[in-house]
Design a protein around this motif. Structure first.
Motif, PDB file in Angstrom:
ATOM      1  N   ARG A   1       1.030  -1.262  -0.034  1.00 18.87           N
ATOM      2  CA  ARG A   1       0.094   0.000  -0.122  1.00 18.87           C
ATOM      3  C   ARG A   1       0.955   1.278   0.026  1.00 18.87           C
ATOM      4  O   ARG A   1       1.992   1.325   0.444  1.00 18.87           O
TER       5      ARG A   1
ATOM      6  N   TYR B   1      -2.034   8.583  -0.867  1.00 18.32           N
ATOM      7  CA  TYR B   1      -1.967   9.693  -1.728  1.00 18.32           C
ATOM      8  C   TYR B   1      -1.319  10.863  -0.757  1.00 18.32           C
ATOM      9  O   TYR B   1      -0.581  11.607  -1.263  1.00 18.32           O
TER      10      TYR B   1
ATOM     11  N   VAL C   1      -3.015   3.528  -3.166  1.00 18.12           N
ATOM     12  CA  VAL C   1      -2.929   2.376  -3.936  1.00 18.12           C
ATOM     13  C   VAL C   1      -2.687   0.996  -3.132  1.00 18.12           C
ATOM     14  O   VAL C   1      -1.884   0.869  -2.026  1.00 18.12           O
TER      15      VAL C   1
ATOM     16  N   ILE D   1      -6.851   1.039  -6.969  1.00 18.21           N
ATOM     17  CA  ILE D   1      -6.490   2.357  -6.610  1.00 18.21           C
ATOM     18  C   ILE D   1      -7.785   3.217  -6.260  1.00 18.21           C
ATOM     19  O   ILE D   1      -8.709   3.050  -7.048  1.00 18.21           O
TER      20      ILE D   1
ATOM     21  N   ALA E   1      -7.301   7.904 -10.387  1.00 19.62           N
ATOM     22  CA  ALA E   1      -7.044   6.336 -10.256  1.00 19.62           C
ATOM     23  C   ALA E   1      -7.047   5.665 -11.602  1.00 19.62           C
ATOM     24  O   ALA E   1      -6.338   4.974 -11.871  1.00 19.62           O
TER      25      ALA E   1
ATOM     26  N   LEU F   1      -3.737   3.550 -12.924  1.00 17.03           N
ATOM     27  CA  LEU F   1      -3.860   2.085 -12.978  1.00 17.03           C
ATOM     28  C   LEU F   1      -3.221   1.562 -14.368  1.00 17.03           C
ATOM     29  O   LEU F   1      -2.943   0.285 -14.357  1.00 17.03           O
TER      30      LEU F   1
ATOM     31  N   ASN G   1       2.491   4.675  -7.355  1.00 18.95           N
ATOM     32  CA  ASN G   1       2.762   3.229  -7.985  1.00 18.95           C
ATOM     33  C   ASN G   1       4.064   2.927  -7.825  1.00 18.95           C
ATOM     34  O   ASN G   1       4.213   1.830  -7.076  1.00 18.95           O
TER      35      ASN G   1
END
Length: 311
Positions: free
Chosen positions: A210, A213, A229, A244, A249, A253, A283
């Protein structure tokens, strides 16, 4: 619903899937009172951890959620609709000005003469093989009518499969293991592959990564710090799924979709150079956390102390 030019005073929505939730929040932002009624919890196909973020946003916006209820009947007239429902065995009613039924849909394949063409079908759609051929091998079916996921981008993907089979004579087959979907609420919710629950059921012991943000500088600068995420991998770093929830998002992705489609491991995402400051760093940071236990573990500390002896 998109042809409606008048703001509903109170929009009742039966169904808390992606369409129901998207329409609920959109109409709430336009000033309508909105109530969602669902037989279970909203957004049941997504990771519950992410759904909670979306649910909080809906409630904060003023959308009323009636979950785990049974709809018993609809009555009334134009401009005054009553939905009778049951909650914990207690009969209740709610009245609204408009009603949207977003409880799923089935393909419209009646009166096509499928029997005459020797094309097998079920209530869920036309039966196809992995090449999207029907039981009549000269006929293909794509999109919603072929059953399965009902996404525009899946129909587009289907079209490419059929073109390769029909025009290029290549035995192309459908592979939806890396099929993405996005729910366009605020914040957005996007997913590809297996959820944590699905991965644990299929593989047993998995690793969950994880990154939030609120630790990303671009998100802080743009005041879009709600979300995170979540990535599920095997113990050896195979990417099993990514989800996400947060601003953009659906865009964030895409690298996970590419990674899964190409069979890349988590190391490819962790080693990627990402421009600063971008949301894409989320990410990379999530992927990099796969190695945190190894980098900061006792084994690495012993290795560093040993190397330090040599100056």
């Amino acid at each position: 619903i998109f042809d409606n030019t008048q703001r509903p005073d109170h929009l009742l929505i039966i169904g808390g899937g992606p369409i129901g939730c998207e329409m609920a929040q959109a109409h709430r932002h336009l000033g309508s009172r909105v109530t969602i009624l669902d037989m279970a919890n909203i957004l049941p196909k997504d990771d519950p951890e992410l759904v909670e973020v979306v649910k909080k946003s809906l409630i904060d916006d003023g959308v009323e959620l009636l979950e785990f209820i049974k709809v018993n009947g609809i009555s009334g007239e134009a401009g005054r609709v009553t939905v009778a429902y049951e909650k914990d065995g207690k009969p209740l009613e709610i009245e609204g000005s408009h009603l949207l039924v977003a409880a799923g849909r089935k393909p419209n394949i009646t009166d096509l003469g499928l029997e005459a063409a020797g094309i097998a079908y079920e209530r869920s759609g036309i039966t196809v093989d992995q090449r999207l051929r029907t039981s009549n091998k000269k006929v293909f079916a794509i999109g919603d009518c072929a059953g399965g996921f009902q996404f525009t981008h899946l129909a587009n993907y289907h079209a490419g499969i059929v073109i390769r089979n029909v025009l290029l004579r290549l035995p192309a087959k459908v592979n939806t293991s890396a099929l993405p979907w996005v729910t366009y609420t605020d914040p957005e919710m996007a997913h590809v592959g297996q959820t944590e629950a699905d991965a644990r059921k299929a593989h047993g012991d998995v690793t969950v990564l994880r990154f939030p943000y609120h630790e990303n500088d671009r998100a802080i600068a743009e005041r879009t710090t709600e979300g995170f995420v979540k990535v599920v991998t095997s113990k050896k770093g195979k990417i099993l799924g990514a989800s996400i929830v947060g601003a953009h998002a659906g865009e964030l992705l895409q690298p996970w979709v590419l990674a899964m489609s190409s069979g890349l491991k988590i190391g490819a995402m962790a080693g990627m150079i990402v421009a600063y400051p971008t949301l894409g760093e989320i990410n990379k940071r999530a992927a990099g956390s796969f190695y945190t236990p190894k980098v900061f573990g006792d084994g690495m500390k012993r290795a560093v102390r040993f190397l330090a002896r040599f100056g």
